[in-house]
Design an enzyme around this catalytic site. Structure first.
Site, PDB file in Angstrom:
ATOM      1  N   GLU B 395     -96.759   5.897 -65.190  1.00  0.00           N
ATOM      2  CA  GLU B 395     -96.314   4.925 -64.046  1.00  0.00           C
ATOM      3  C   GLU B 395     -96.100   3.409 -64.415  1.00  0.00           C
ATOM      4  O   GLU B 395     -95.096   3.064 -63.987  1.00  0.00           O
ATOM      5  CB  GLU B 395     -97.253   5.010 -62.786  1.00  0.00           C
ATOM      6  CG  GLU B 395     -96.856   4.593 -61.521  1.00  0.00           C
ATOM      7  CD  GLU B 395     -97.439   3.028 -61.288  1.00  0.00           C
ATOM      8  OE1 GLU B 395     -97.042   2.688 -60.192  1.00  0.00           O
ATOM      9  OE2 GLU B 395     -97.924   2.650 -62.516  1.00  0.00           O
ATOM     10  N   SER B 622     -70.812  -3.694 -34.146  1.00  0.00           N
ATOM     11  CA  SER B 622     -70.809  -2.587 -32.973  1.00  0.00           C
ATOM     12  C   SER B 622     -70.883  -1.389 -33.554  1.00  0.00           C
ATOM     13  O   SER B 622     -71.548  -0.363 -32.528  1.00  0.00           O
ATOM     14  CB  SER B 622     -69.312  -2.927 -32.268  1.00  0.00           C
ATOM     15  OG  SER B 622     -68.329  -2.476 -33.178  1.00  0.00           O
ATOM     16  N   HIS B 680     -81.640   5.773 -50.117  1.00  0.00           N
ATOM     17  CA  HIS B 680     -82.258   5.548 -48.873  1.00  0.00           C
ATOM     18  C   HIS B 680     -81.542   4.367 -48.037  1.00  0.00           C
ATOM     19  O   HIS B 680     -81.743   3.255 -48.692  1.00  0.00           O
ATOM     20  CB  HIS B 680     -83.834   5.433 -48.748  1.00  0.00           C
ATOM     21  CG  HIS B 680     -84.247   5.956 -47.509  1.00  0.00           C
ATOM     22  ND1 HIS B 680     -84.077   5.206 -46.305  1.00  0.00           N
ATOM     23  CD2 HIS B 680     -85.144   6.705 -47.243  1.00  0.00           C
ATOM     24  CE1 HIS B 680     -84.929   5.873 -45.613  1.00  0.00           C
ATOM     25  NE2 HIS B 680     -85.688   6.820 -45.930  1.00  0.00           N
TER      26      HIS B 680
END
Lengths: 737, 737
Positions: B395, B622, B680
């Site tokens: 990690e 919008s 994402h």
């Protein structure tokens, strides 16, 4: 002695070009502005930077503190200069208490041993720094004698908010010696508060975060305070009264009635000494206890702990409690039309050591101004009103020269003083001005009529740009003069006698750490503060205009609209204060009740839980509101009369007398609570700030101290004072019609 | 590897006790909460602090970085433990690029000479600090090889705002070596940005103001970073993609297709090295040029200058560019009802050196949680869904172990992963949680069901108190989970695969300066971080509840009201951003036009005048507004169905599958602009912050970078993604009815 550290918080210069005579190129109060403007042009042409430079070098060439040979020498030199220019000049002396050190010992006795050097070393780059025989050693004047040993406690700046944090953390300074940083308040507040809290000794040091290497390169490489530089200074309780501690309220003449030294209330109650960060580091590094809150940490390479102890400190101080002569230089040029109306202009001449910046840089600007004015008289021009140029002695120990002279001449000044214009140390940068808001418009006019030498725009425009950029607000109002607290010789004039006053100078680009050290020298000043004396000349331009316009105006340039709106702002602040305190108290009490502080606290750290705030009652502000409404109306009426330019010349003399007397009505002869020497109802130095101003001080400080009955009384006193002022405006209206 | 420095800015935990079944003692998603609560009680009884302490000591007893013998040893140890508790456990390895230093030289060649030590000394108070043979020397992994000599420039934290200041002051880093402080951004941003600006080398140092003596006593007296402590760390360009630099998007298996090292885009372009403040001081002290702005100054006892030079620096770095095995430990317990639904729980096990805090403190809490869960199965209980406990390797160099495993199992995870719950280093203090807002209510429920061991109230109550006291706002909303950026192993799950994720831990009372140094040891941890492993046990309680509730729920505890309101807040922010930028641009352009900056500037100092801002066009929001309105309505409908508790058991399986698949629809397979690994649409690490989150990243970063055409496109992409999500909610509604 004032340090311009508050400069950045001053409001900006906002110019509104209106005057008693509405016309092109108008200047307030002049029916024929062209002649006056022509005179100012000639005045400017007289000003020579070389003079300032030469006098600065001469007057800072040796230490010249109160009682020193060179202090007297400078006074005699100035008096001779004034005489040579045509003034009636004299050296007026008073006999004042001025202690100097006999024994100075500061040592750490445990856990390790260390003895503070208490010495500022000479530097080869600074020609006068080696004059050790004549230099006053580092000390705080009016410290008590004492020989104390105790554990040390670090109290941050040693101001009320710091003791509140200590109380929250359960740390008591009773029986301890405290060490506080300079700044955050006037230095005299630190031992005063420490003694009130039960400490038995006080050390004040200059942290490198405030004026040392954190700010910039240190001397002699740069202007900032080096490892062994120390800030001397007075610690008398000036918010009680300034001047000679033994003769409050009266001039310290040979045979004045004097207090016993033992009972003089403005002397500190405990011994106190200033030290360098070089001397402070071993002491702070030896402290244990909790790590200081983040906002308390300074720039030393240590972890700041609060203590108490284990560092144990021995402080022994003894002083020679001598009476010394203070030599004021008073130079007069009699007014051609109104010899009994005095426009007074002052700067002090005494220093802690060589004092090139503080005070000589301002003093030489005043001298050049006076010389140039005198030159103008050779062309036939005469000031209508009497000019009084003053070089004050003994300002550093506590505004003593000016205070004793003002007290000695109180009755005459109340009758004759049109205004007092003060300067002190000067530097490169931006114009600042504080004072009576009846003179705000005058200052704005002058600021708009003098050019900034670095940028070529007016001083007002440059200051406005500064305020806009630093506030980030392009709609910043512009030039406003600040309210005066204390810290220089305006205090006896405005706050004791009610003489409309101004305090003027330049700064913001001349930062340094030489303040009150042996390094405040010609070498330092000419390298870092105002090379070429450029802003010294501009200061003479500004103050020359202020002085001459006040001396020559047909109708004196006082004005009451700015005064009204400023006082209304202050009133608004104090009226909102109880509501803010009430909301804050409710919020904190709610959070205490919900146990939030305990739940959020780290059990291994001190819990800085707020002390439960007391209930805040509702005050009746209606008397103040009523007086303010009347003030608004009457100020507008006077404004209308002055702006119309229609007052008959025959009425000018009477109107003028009433105009300059107006500030007198803001005095309440019974004085402020617990310090009746301070009599001005609008401006006073804070009881726990020292230099920092408290506006509407009676009301504001009573509220801040939660003295509610007193606050209500002070509202009535303030309203009564404003009513006196309103009645005075009625007289002006009657005289002008 | 994540440092919890952003903890104080996280929003608070606000608990609203609602759930899929509305009843007393309800917990979201359980028809029979009493049984689940009883199970959690038994779970708590299993947890033993001694286990955590013993494993912490064992696993941090030797350095265990990627490729070291003890890294493998720990992996095998953990796998054996999981097996002993009844898990199917295996060590799964990947072959990843992990450079280690061969040559490290940093010296000042002028104006004076100095050679950096680059060594952290062993301490007698720290038992493992002397394991020099096994320790990785101080270095930044994925620095380029290089041999450069140039003038030095101080760039503060080396973030975009700092380079903007330099540009204003006219200082260019092209061809220079920069020295930046740690903090202010993830470290990899510093060399990335320096290289973009043309610098040829980068030094990163730990200033004492950030985690040294300014913060508190230094090690071994206190927990903070001492003079020669250094923060190691990865500088790969993780905002582009994390994981093995040579195998983006695919698992780094033996025969995976690999990029050539020369073309791997996440390696730094310039050599970079981390140093201590002991080594940094002589370099910084030798800098000239302007004094650094006040906010740039650190805690060293020097005046901070910017340069360039005269300090000249020689930096020579060479690395062994080796492929090393990364050993993930994967332990599974098969679900009794839904074996193909995985609740994944992970923490990494590799460290920079001994890594007691980072990561072992979190790893041992995970292990004890897994052990206690396994104990429960001995009573006959089984998790309905499969539990997957993971101990990630590699990690520290760049989320490599987790990323390679997630990439390797992407298809399976997309199908099966219910949620991923991450932990990393843990400490004493307050609960924090970040993650998918569809799980916010679940976290709030759990926080309200576990007791804080120091204060005896729930974790939620303590966190609320903390947030209220620190914000000073008694109406503070309370518990909210933060959005996830990067910095730990959740990133591949949430941002690459769209698996709903959480990152959980404790901190705020365990501050220190051991991070990524040899002093992150058992001795340090057990003295300063979490003595007695008290909060380690609480972490197991929290994560055990999260894991078991997700594993056992009748209806999975996802919820969309919190998700809607959170996304609406983000949308509100990005919609206001152009307007704020426009106002700011207008203001600054006005002030530039009026010449205020030049007039306010000190001619002897750099003029930090703003660069003229460009015009800000109007964007069409919008599509986003339309999608949000639909989301609001559909989220409310789903909420109503879940809260009513009326969904027939027969429909649960289908509803559950749709619930946990919902996060997948927030993925846009084409990825974010310029970094398609990040997919994402709601959460991403900032391109120029590294760890710090950017919500609605496509739109927000385009606006911030003033890429207006891209911003408009990204609004459409975001709206389309939300529409996908809305359609998915329709499916849930249909399945539930």
């Amino acid at each position: 002695m004032r340090r311009l550290t508050t400069f950045l918080s001053l409001a900006a210069l906002g110019v509104s070009m209106t005057g008693a005579f509405a016309q092109d190129k108008a200047i307030m109060g002049f029916k024929d502005p062209a002649t006056e403007l022509e005179l100012e042009k000639k005045f400017d042409q007289q000003l020579k930077a070389e003079n300032l430079d030469q006098w600065l070098k001469r007057m800072s060439s040796r230490p010249h503190h109160v009682g020193s040979p060179f202090d007297k020498d400078n006074a005699d030199f100035m008096a001779a200069m004034f005489k040579s220019w045509g003034y009636e000049a004299e050296v007026v002396s008073y006999d004042v208490l001025f202690p100097t050190p006999k024994v100075r010992l500061l040592e750490m006795t445990g856990p390790s041993r260390f003895k503070a050097g208490l010495v500022e070393p000479a530097l080869k780059e600074d020609a006068t720094s080696g004059q050790t025989k004549e230099q006053l050693p580092v000390y705080n004047a009016y410290s008590a004698d004492g020989d104390v040993t105790a554990e040390l406690v670090y109290v941050n700046y040693g101001v009320p908010a710091d003791y509140e944090e200590l109380e929250k953390a359960g740390i008591d300074v009773k029986g301890k010696i405290v060490i506080a940083k300079y700044y955050g308040s006037w230095r005299g507040i630190k031992p005063k508060l420490a003694a009130e809290k039960g400490a038995i000794g006080c050390i004040i040091y200059s942290d490198p975060a405030d004026d040392g290497y954190v700010q910039g390169d240190v001397y002699p490489e740069g202007p900032y305070r080096s490892e062994h530089g120390v800030q001397r200074g007075s610690v008398m309780d000036m918010p009680l009264y300034p001047g000679d501690p033994l003769t409050p309220g009266v001039g310290a003449t040979k045979d004045a009635k004097r207090l016993d030294i033992k009972t003089a209330p403005t002397l500190t109650k405990i011994p106190v000494i200033p030290i360098s960060y070089g001397d402070a580091k071993p002491l702070l590094d030896a402290l244990g206890g909790p790590v200081a809150p983040a906002s308390w940490r300074g720039g030393l390479p240590i972890t700041y702990h609060i203590g108490p102890g284990p560092a144990k400190v021995h402080l022994k101080l003894e002083f020679n409690w001598d009476i010394k002569p203070a030599y004021n230089v008073i130079a007069k040029m009699k007014g051609s039309e109104f010899p009994d109306q005095w426009v007074i202009r002052g700067n002090h001449h005494d220093a802690w050591v060589n004092g090139a910046a503080d005070p000589v840089s301002g003093m030489v600007a005043l001298m050049e101004e006076a010389r140039a004015v005198a030159e103008l008289t050779k062309t036939g021009w005469k000031p209508k009103r009497t000019l009084v140029y003053c070089g004050w002695d003994a300002e550093e120990p506590g505004l003593i020269g000016s205070t004793e002279w003002a007290e000695d001449h109180a009755a005459e000044l109340k009758e004759k003083a049109v205004a007092y214009i003060n300067t002190d140390g000067n530097g490169r940068g931006f114009l600042f001005a504080g004072g009576s808001h009846t003179l705000e418009e005058l200052v704005g006019e002058v600021a708009a009529s003098v050019t900034d030498p670095q940028k070529g725009v007016t001083l007002a425009e440059r200051r406005k740009a500064f305020d806009i950029v630093n506030s980030g607000n392009p709609d910043h109002k512009g030039f406003q003069i600040s309210a005066l607290g204390s810290g220089s010789d305006f205090t006896p004039f405005i706050q004791h006698l009610g003489v409309a006053s101004l305090n003027v100078g330049f700064g913001g680009e001349s930062g340094g750490g030489e303040y009150h050290s042996i390094y405040d020298s010609y070498d330092h000043y000419s390298r870092f503060q105002d090379p070429g004396m450029v802003y010294g000349v501009v200061l003479a331009q500004v103050c020359g205009r202020l002085t001459m316009r006040l001396a020559n105006a047909d109708i004196l340039p006082f004005e009451f609209d700015h005064f009204y709106s400023t006082v209304a702002t202050y009133a608004d602040e104090v009226m909102k204060l109880p509501e803010q305190m009430r909301e804050e108290a409710d919020k904190i009490n709610g959070m205490l009740k919900a146990n939030y502080y305990d739940l959020a606290a780290d059990p291994k750290q001190p819990n800085y839980k707020p002390l439960p705030p007391k209930e805040v009652p509702y005050l009746n502000f209606s008397p103040l509101q009523t007086s303010l409404a009347t003030l608004k109306e009457k100020a507008a009426t006077v404004e209308g009369l002055l702006k119309a330019g229609s007052i008959a010349p025959a009425k000018w003399a009477k109107v003028n007398e009433l105009l300059y007397q107006s500030e007198r009505t803001l005095i309440d002869e019974s004085g402020l609570p617990r310090r009746d020497w301070f009599k001005h109802e609008i401006y006073a130095p804070g009881f726990y700030t020292g230099y920092g101003v408290k506006t509407l001080p009676g009301v504001r400080e009573a509220i801040e101290q939660e003295e509610w009955a007193e606050a209500q009384e002070e509202i009535i006193t303030l309203a009564a004072t404003l009513d006196k002022f309103n009645s005075h405006l009625d007289k002006i209206i009657a005289a002008a019609k």
